[in-house]
Design a protein around this motif. Sequence first.
Motif, PDB file in Angstrom:
ATOM      1  N   LEU A 133       0.875  -1.253   0.094  1.00 19.84           N
ATOM      2  CA  LEU A 133       0.080  -0.005  -0.053  1.00 19.84           C
ATOM      3  C   LEU A 133       0.836   1.310  -0.147  1.00 19.84           C
ATOM      4  N   LYS A 134       1.965   1.050   0.697  1.00 15.95           N
ATOM      5  CA  LYS A 134       2.839   2.487   0.708  1.00 15.95           C
ATOM      6  C   LYS A 134       3.472   2.638  -0.545  1.00 15.95           C
ATOM      7  N   TRP A 135       3.934   1.463  -1.233  1.00 15.57           N
ATOM      8  CA  TRP A 135       4.475   1.443  -2.701  1.00 15.57           C
ATOM      9  C   TRP A 135       3.664   2.120  -3.567  1.00 15.57           C
ATOM     10  N   GLY A 136       2.209   1.668  -3.485  1.00 16.11           N
ATOM     11  CA  GLY A 136       1.366   2.409  -4.219  1.00 16.11           C
ATOM     12  C   GLY A 136       0.550   3.747  -3.810  1.00 16.11           C
ATOM     13  N   HIS A 137       1.243   4.308  -2.668  1.00 13.17           N
ATOM     14  CA  HIS A 137       0.804   5.562  -2.156  1.00 13.17           C
ATOM     15  C   HIS A 137      -0.728   5.517  -1.898  1.00 13.17           C
ATOM     16  N   LEU A 138      -1.216   4.528  -1.136  1.00 11.45           N
ATOM     17  CA  LEU A 138      -2.516   4.209  -0.909  1.00 11.45           C
ATOM     18  C   LEU A 138      -2.729   4.614   0.623  1.00 11.45           C
ATOM     19  N   ILE A 139      -1.622   4.506   1.657  1.00 11.26           N
ATOM     20  CA  ILE A 139      -1.805   4.665   2.859  1.00 11.26           C
ATOM     21  C   ILE A 139      -2.546   6.248   3.124  1.00 11.26           C
ATOM     22  N   ASN A 140      -3.519   5.912   3.932  1.00  8.48           N
ATOM     23  CA  ASN A 140      -4.322   6.938   4.301  1.00  8.48           C
ATOM     24  C   ASN A 140      -5.142   7.611   3.095  1.00  8.48           C
ATOM     25  N   THR A 141      -5.781   6.592   2.477  1.00  3.91           N
ATOM     26  CA  THR A 141      -6.719   6.583   1.551  1.00  3.91           C
ATOM     27  C   THR A 141      -7.734   5.495   1.695  1.00  3.91           C
ATOM     28  N   ILE A 146     -10.245  -0.787   1.487  1.00  2.00           N
ATOM     29  CA  ILE A 146     -10.961  -1.671   0.691  1.00  2.00           C
ATOM     30  C   ILE A 146     -10.086  -2.549   0.077  1.00  2.00           C
ATOM     31  N   LEU A 147      -9.211  -2.407  -0.551  1.00  2.52           N
ATOM     32  CA  LEU A 147      -8.390  -3.283  -1.388  1.00  2.52           C
ATOM     33  C   LEU A 147      -7.648  -4.566  -0.471  1.00  2.52           C
ATOM     34  N   PRO A 148      -7.144  -4.381   0.577  1.00  5.58           N
ATOM     35  CA  PRO A 148      -6.586  -5.592   1.417  1.00  5.58           C
ATOM     36  C   PRO A 148      -7.587  -6.835   1.549  1.00  5.58           C
ATOM     37  N   THR A 149      -8.784  -6.498   1.471  1.00  8.68           N
ATOM     38  CA  THR A 149      -9.979  -7.512   1.812  1.00  8.68           C
ATOM     39  C   THR A 149     -10.954  -7.484   0.541  1.00  8.68           C
ATOM     40  N   ALA A 150     -10.530  -6.889  -0.641  1.00  5.98           N
ATOM     41  CA  ALA A 150     -11.557  -7.132  -1.835  1.00  5.98           C
ATOM     42  C   ALA A 150     -11.946  -8.605  -2.304  1.00  5.98           C
ATOM     43  N   VAL A 151     -11.078  -9.664  -1.839  1.00  6.56           N
ATOM     44  CA  VAL A 151     -11.171 -11.042  -2.270  1.00  6.56           C
ATOM     45  C   VAL A 151     -11.080 -11.691  -1.139  1.00  6.56           C
ATOM     46  N   ASN A 152     -11.874 -12.783  -0.749  1.00  2.00           N
ATOM     47  CA  ASN A 152     -11.814 -13.509   0.380  1.00  2.00           C
ATOM     48  C   ASN A 152     -11.940 -15.073  -0.015  1.00  2.00           C
ATOM     49  N   GLY A 153     -11.228 -16.024   0.493  1.00  2.00           N
ATOM     50  CA  GLY A 153     -11.523 -17.440   0.118  1.00  2.00           C
ATOM     51  C   GLY A 153     -12.640 -17.912   0.761  1.00  2.00           C
ATOM     52  N   PHE A 154     -13.432 -17.392   1.733  1.00  2.00           N
ATOM     53  CA  PHE A 154     -14.619 -17.794   2.293  1.00  2.00           C
ATOM     54  C   PHE A 154     -15.640 -17.615   1.104  1.00  2.00           C
ATOM     55  N   GLY A 155     -15.890 -16.422   0.692  1.00  2.00           N
ATOM     56  CA  GLY A 155     -16.724 -16.137  -0.226  1.00  2.00           C
ATOM     57  C   GLY A 155     -16.830 -17.054  -1.756  1.00  2.00           C
ATOM     58  N   LEU A 216      -7.163   1.248  12.177  1.00  2.00           N
ATOM     59  CA  LEU A 216      -6.157   1.526  12.975  1.00  2.00           C
ATOM     60  C   LEU A 216      -4.724   1.650  12.539  1.00  2.00           C
ATOM     61  N   VAL A 217      -4.552   0.690  11.364  1.00  2.00           N
ATOM     62  CA  VAL A 217      -3.026   0.542  10.978  1.00  2.00           C
ATOM     63  C   VAL A 217      -2.773   1.121   9.703  1.00  2.00           C
ATOM     64  N   PHE A 218      -3.697   1.262   8.888  1.00  2.00           N
ATOM     65  CA  PHE A 218      -3.520   2.108   7.552  1.00  2.00           C
ATOM     66  C   PHE A 218      -3.951   3.520   7.283  1.00  2.00           C
ATOM     67  N   THR A 219      -4.622   3.938   8.362  1.00  3.79           N
ATOM     68  CA  THR A 219      -5.162   5.243   8.271  1.00  3.79           C
ATOM     69  C   THR A 219      -4.718   6.140   9.605  1.00  3.79           C
ATOM     70  N   THR A 220      -4.611   7.455   9.431  1.00  2.00           N
ATOM     71  CA  THR A 220      -4.349   8.322  10.514  1.00  2.00           C
ATOM     72  C   THR A 220      -5.191   9.750  10.281  1.00  2.00           C
ATOM     73  N   ARG A 221      -5.806   9.807   9.363  1.00  2.00           N
ATOM     74  CA  ARG A 221      -6.500  10.914   8.845  1.00  2.00           C
ATOM     75  C   ARG A 221      -7.852  11.081   9.544  1.00  2.00           C
ATOM     76  N   PRO A 222      -8.224  12.029  10.392  1.00  2.00           N
ATOM     77  CA  PRO A 222      -9.596  11.967  11.121  1.00  2.00           C
ATOM     78  C   PRO A 222     -10.649  11.829  10.212  1.00  2.00           C
ATOM     79  N   GLU A 223     -10.637  12.282   8.999  1.00  2.00           N
ATOM     80  CA  GLU A 223     -11.635  12.336   8.089  1.00  2.00           C
ATOM     81  C   GLU A 223     -11.932  10.910   7.488  1.00  2.00           C
ATOM     82  N   LEU A 224     -10.968   9.994   7.690  1.00  3.35           N
ATOM     83  CA  LEU A 224     -11.398   8.527   7.427  1.00  3.35           C
ATOM     84  C   LEU A 224     -11.586   7.658   8.507  1.00  3.35           C
ATOM     85  N   ARG A 225     -11.883   8.320   9.640  1.00  5.72           N
ATOM     86  CA  ARG A 225     -12.263   7.617  10.805  1.00  5.72           C
ATOM     87  C   ARG A 225     -13.761   6.709  10.703  1.00  5.72           C
TER      88      ARG A 225
END
Length: 278
Positions: A133-141, A146-155, A216-225
Amino acid sequence: MPKKYLHQSISRLSKSVNLGVLLLGAGIVLLPLGVVFLTSFASPGATPGLLPRSSWSLVNYREAWQRGSFLVAFANSTLVALAVTAFQIICSALAGYALARLKFRGRQTLLLIVLATLVIPFQLLVIPIFLVLKWGHLINTYGALILPTAVNGFGIFLLRQYFQTIPMELEEAAALDGANRWQILWRVMLPLSRPALVTLFLFTFIGEWNDLFKPLVFTTRPELRTVQLALAEFQEQFTNNWPLLMAAVAIATVPVLLLFLIGQRQLIQGIATTGIKN
């Protein structure tokens, strides 16, 4: 005749015992929820409990709503939960149909790999996911939520199992009418798989709504709370205002509780009809 009456008596007794056990289980499950709601109406400083309160007030709900900025938190949690759910339903439908109906080399091996992902905790993958995510400049977005759990083996496994319960004759009839694989999936398989889709929707949406780890791990911006981050702010280190905290918990719980009540029939049907079939 006496044997008939004896049989009826035993049957009624068995039903009464079963009903009593179910009511006891329901009471045990609902007890914490009752404590939450009763405490949320208590005066500030009260302790959690089921005893009647001398005064009932909505002041805790007003203060919790304002202090937690739940309007923004609700919007963020709803957006993230709906986006993740949409991605999972689409990906699970495509992959589940391929594993259920298409014949290709390595299909069973691929299924085993999908099942193996279910035993890997998300926390174990957090560092490589964070680096990606950091490489893709997606931290704090929103993408980090969304993307880390967009696919799940259970589904994938759930829909694969449900697709296998649908008779092949329906697909063959659609193929004779000129339908291709895409048309069979979207016009035949998915409409017949509504219980499984609702089940996946509820599991995914509720899971994302209750998720605290990713925000908690991927965001720090209050507007993304999200709702869970807002709820965590009510927990103090040394003291707790229990009525205020319980009001915040109730605010965060009511939406998913209503969603579950609306889709419970489809959820039960989806789970009951999704068996293990090779």
